[in-house]
Design a protein around this motif. Sequence first.
Motif, mmCIF file in Angstrom:
data_model
loop_
_atom_site.group_PDB
_atom_site.id
_atom_site.type_symbol
_atom_site.label_atom_id
_atom_site.label_comp_id
_atom_site.label_asym_id
_atom_site.label_seq_id
_atom_site.Cartn_x
_atom_site.Cartn_y
_atom_site.Cartn_z
ATOM 1 N N ALA A 31 75.611 54.018 8.502
ATOM 2 C CA ALA A 31 74.905 53.893 9.773
ATOM 3 C C ALA A 31 73.395 54.070 9.652
ATOM 4 O O ALA A 31 72.645 53.597 10.511
ATOM 5 C CB ALA A 31 75.471 54.907 10.771
ATOM 6 N N TRP A 32 72.953 54.766 8.629
ATOM 7 C CA TRP A 32 71.535 55.110 8.549
ATOM 8 C C TRP A 32 70.947 54.632 7.226
ATOM 9 O O TRP A 32 71.519 54.863 6.159
ATOM 10 C CB TRP A 32 71.373 56.630 8.668
ATOM 11 N N LYS A 43 67.261 55.450 19.024
ATOM 12 C CA LYS A 43 67.817 54.441 18.130
ATOM 13 C C LYS A 43 67.813 54.881 16.666
ATOM 14 O O LYS A 43 68.378 54.200 15.813
ATOM 15 C CB LYS A 43 67.031 53.132 18.271
ATOM 16 N N GLY A 44 67.152 55.994 16.392
ATOM 17 C CA GLY A 44 67.087 56.468 15.014
ATOM 18 C C GLY A 44 66.115 55.695 14.152
ATOM 19 O O GLY A 44 66.215 55.732 12.924
ATOM 20 N N ASP A 72 66.035 50.903 11.370
ATOM 21 C CA ASP A 72 65.864 49.459 11.266
ATOM 22 C C ASP A 72 64.870 49.149 10.148
ATOM 23 O O ASP A 72 63.696 49.497 10.224
ATOM 24 C CB ASP A 72 65.342 48.916 12.601
ATOM 25 N N LEU A 73 65.338 48.463 9.101
ATOM 26 C CA LEU A 73 64.483 48.152 7.959
ATOM 27 C C LEU A 73 64.024 46.699 7.947
ATOM 28 O O LEU A 73 63.533 46.203 6.941
ATOM 29 C CB LEU A 73 65.224 48.447 6.646
ATOM 30 N N ALA A 74 64.135 46.010 9.080
ATOM 31 C CA ALA A 74 63.830 44.582 9.107
ATOM 32 C C ALA A 74 62.387 44.282 8.727
ATOM 33 O O ALA A 74 62.089 43.195 8.222
ATOM 34 C CB ALA A 74 64.133 44.012 10.491
ATOM 35 N N THR A 111 59.236 45.560 16.316
ATOM 36 C CA THR A 111 59.656 44.169 16.224
ATOM 37 C C THR A 111 60.217 43.894 14.841
ATOM 38 O O THR A 111 59.794 44.507 13.868
ATOM 39 C CB THR A 111 58.472 43.222 16.512
ATOM 40 N N THR A 112 61.139 42.989 14.775
ATOM 41 C CA THR A 112 61.709 42.625 13.475
ATOM 42 C C THR A 112 61.032 41.399 12.890
ATOM 43 O O THR A 112 61.295 41.033 11.748
ATOM 44 C CB THR A 112 63.216 42.333 13.615
ATOM 45 N N LYS A 113 60.150 40.753 13.703
ATOM 46 C CA LYS A 113 59.529 39.524 13.232
ATOM 47 C C LYS A 113 58.269 39.821 12.426
ATOM 48 O O LYS A 113 57.476 40.691 12.783
ATOM 49 C CB LYS A 113 59.170 38.644 14.425
#
Length: 923
Positions: free
Chosen positions: A721-722, A801-802, A822-824, A850-852
């Motif tokens: 999960a993380w 959201k962690g 989130d590593l995006a 943002t992931t972009k």
Amino acid sequence: MSVSPRETKATCPYCGVGCGVIIQSQGDDITGVRGDPDHPANFGRLCTKGSTLHLSAQRTIQWQTRALYPELRNSKDAPRQRVAWDAALDHVAQKFADCIRTHGPDSVAFYISGQLLTEDYYVFNKLAKGLIGTNNLDTNSRLCMSSAVAGYKQTLGADAPPAAYEDFDHCETLFIAGSNTAFAHPIVFRRIEDAKKKNPGMRIVVVDPRRTDTALQADLHLAIQPGTDIALFNGMLHILLWEDLVDLDYIGTHTEGFAELKRTVRDYTPAFVADTCGIKAEDLQTAALWFAQSKATLSLYCQGLNQSSSGTAKNAALINLHLATGQIGKPGAGPFSLTGQGNAMGGREVGGMSNLLPAHRDLANPEHRAEVAALWGVESVPEKPGKTAVEMFEAVRNGEIKMIWIACTNPAQSLPDQKVVHEALRKAELVVVQEAYKTTATVPYADVLLPAATWGEKEGTVTNSERRITRVNVAVPAMGQARADWDIAVDFARRLEHTLRPGQATLFPYQTAEQVWNEHRESTRGRDLDITGLSYRILETAGPQQWPMPEGATHGKVRLYEDGIFPTANGKAKFVNTMYTQVAEPVDARYPFRLNTGRLRDQWHSMSRTGTVPQLFAHAPEPSVQMNPNDMERRQIGEGSLVYVTTRRGSQVLLAQASEEIAPGQAFIGMHWGPEFVSGTAGHGHAALGVNALTIPALDPSSKQPELKHAAAKIVKADLAWSYVVFGWLPQERALEVQQALREYMPRFVYASCVLFGREKIGVLFRAAAHEPAPEEVRREIEAHFGLDRAEVLAYADARKGNMRRLLVQQDSLQAVALAGDLAAEGWLKEYLQNGQSVASLRLLLLMPTTKPPAGFHARGKVICSCLNVAESEIAETLEELSGPPEALLSALQGTLKCGTNCGSCVPEIKRILLQKASATTQ
């Protein structure tokens, strides 16, 4: 006062090609390296590893990684303390003497290395078998070359590769089995490319379950099922018998045992073999005809044959083909085993294995034992076989062996079934580690650490795959208090003699490496590897020489058995009746994947040296398991997803990588990824131990080489999960110390890895994943190593959201990044950091959830050419402007991007890209 620069001739310490190098130095510093244009193995060429040797030898790097002075501890739970050499060796000598007196000579053991020089090997062998009286001396060459040794001895009568590198220029068919030569022996592959260019009619057959860069250059690729080599070779012989293509005159005059083998291969019909191996019957037919009908057929083979519970039989089955067709003892022909390590051949020559004695003598032969005893001046050499590598550590674990001395090798990473090895090292009463690098996985187990000299600091000799002996010279003084390996062993032996041979003359009178070598030379007199015509002076003035070179000879022998006479009792070679059996651990419903391991292009063994050079990570940046894309799609595993790779011995979480090289139902992991670079708990609460926690210890009955390939495995998506990643630039003088410090955190996560990146600068990347977020204090400790605890750090966090980002920006450039959840954004942030691009215009975007990536961002992708830092995207962009056949495109790329113009190691992969482009164009 300035010190003049110097140049010193030596060899590359990596694979068995034995490339000559010229070390450039100034004062105590190695400043550069280049290939020796006069060395007959490489004529000036070096691969990516060899051409970066000077980078790993920089003093700022070495001070962080080297063992610099002796250390010992008096109890297992105490830290080691720095001591003087006398104190360390007196302590070990007393411990060994007490143990031998109480429990006998076989209560101690030595585990040494194919990266030692021949002189080092010789002294250790004499120390164990001559002074102590135990044959418990084995080597990591057991893991790579012992099946080749046994195969040669069973068939040809001696451990002697009969061919030479110049045979590439004379062969009509080159048969490569179980070797990704393009990766494992790159300079040999350059010579193959040259030979093919000169003789376009030369046919290349590659036998390999994977569609490697070597296989892509083949005229015929036999993508057999793992472990089915014997069925293939017997099937080829079946066809040759049917087609009347065996050389009956040669068989009758120079061999024996063919009738029995002929009866066996009768059952290996093309239909049976095609079904067993998973290939087309017509391809089997083609391979057989090419092998027999060529004027000269040369075979190359390596770990794909050797690392097997039937490795000796695989070697023998291939040699059977050469004997049956007379493809041996002439230019361009013969079975040519490629040696894995830089001096594995030298170790074999001095008898540095538990079943061997100097100069290719057999321990089981009473006459040979008597000859060696007389040479050494001892009453006898023990006849009881010693423990081989895997057996040795099992004996340590069960208490049969009490004390073990480990020199120049890293068994806590390289042996199979790592759980057993680590248990053994914990249980041993005394572990002595003689090592140049303090960073290996074995060093923490050392009760005594003895600092050894390393490449550039040692003198002696090495022997390469084609039996060529090269003189190695000292370029710079050893660092700290490090000493030559032979010198350490001699010093210890003399101390031990006071107890074991009181009042007698020493068996170890050597003052120089040359004196050791001269005794080794005398041991070869009259043997198949006679080198009594050689000396240090001749090697220095006339250059590297092949053996045999007996007294009176003016040069060594290029190829063996040209007269058809073999070193057996009756002078005849022997056919071995080889039969195919299934791999030691077949797949089943629970473990459906066939897991293979092997070399990466730019790394070496457990990476104690190559792992200090950031640019050598560019081609394979992080630990991964390669899978067929269809297998990944069926299991909903995305590129870069974390997966559990599990066998019956252990589990390791790794990044998944899609590869068209891998057939469905198979998987591949680089052999180098040990606990120094990838770890965690794999969800079991105890440390995962890298790739060799997964491999099996099943042994070949003849060679005792372990089956490091073809384990049955299951691969499932790791729903962790993380996720967490930290990366950034660090000062060169402390980057590797930070990497060492970060390894202490790896067992706190289900998955963790720690690698280098960069070129002119050193970057460290730490990646982790777990079922729940790590405690904040742990993250803060990790991030502090990167300067991410400073007040000016830009930070964003979403506790719900962690997610978290922390960025260190200096002079409008990223210096370090930490991401959680989130590593995006990792990909584009790392590109900005690595490329040194200004982020002044991205200030708000850096922290936006943002992931972009930013507008106009363009990822470079995988680095293909490590030497000149050319990425796949740059090759693709250049190709859009070009057209023509692959050969012309390759020349154009080399002219514009320069990729492949330095060491050439990337040329096979560039050709792969060009073939893919050509295929896409025609569809």
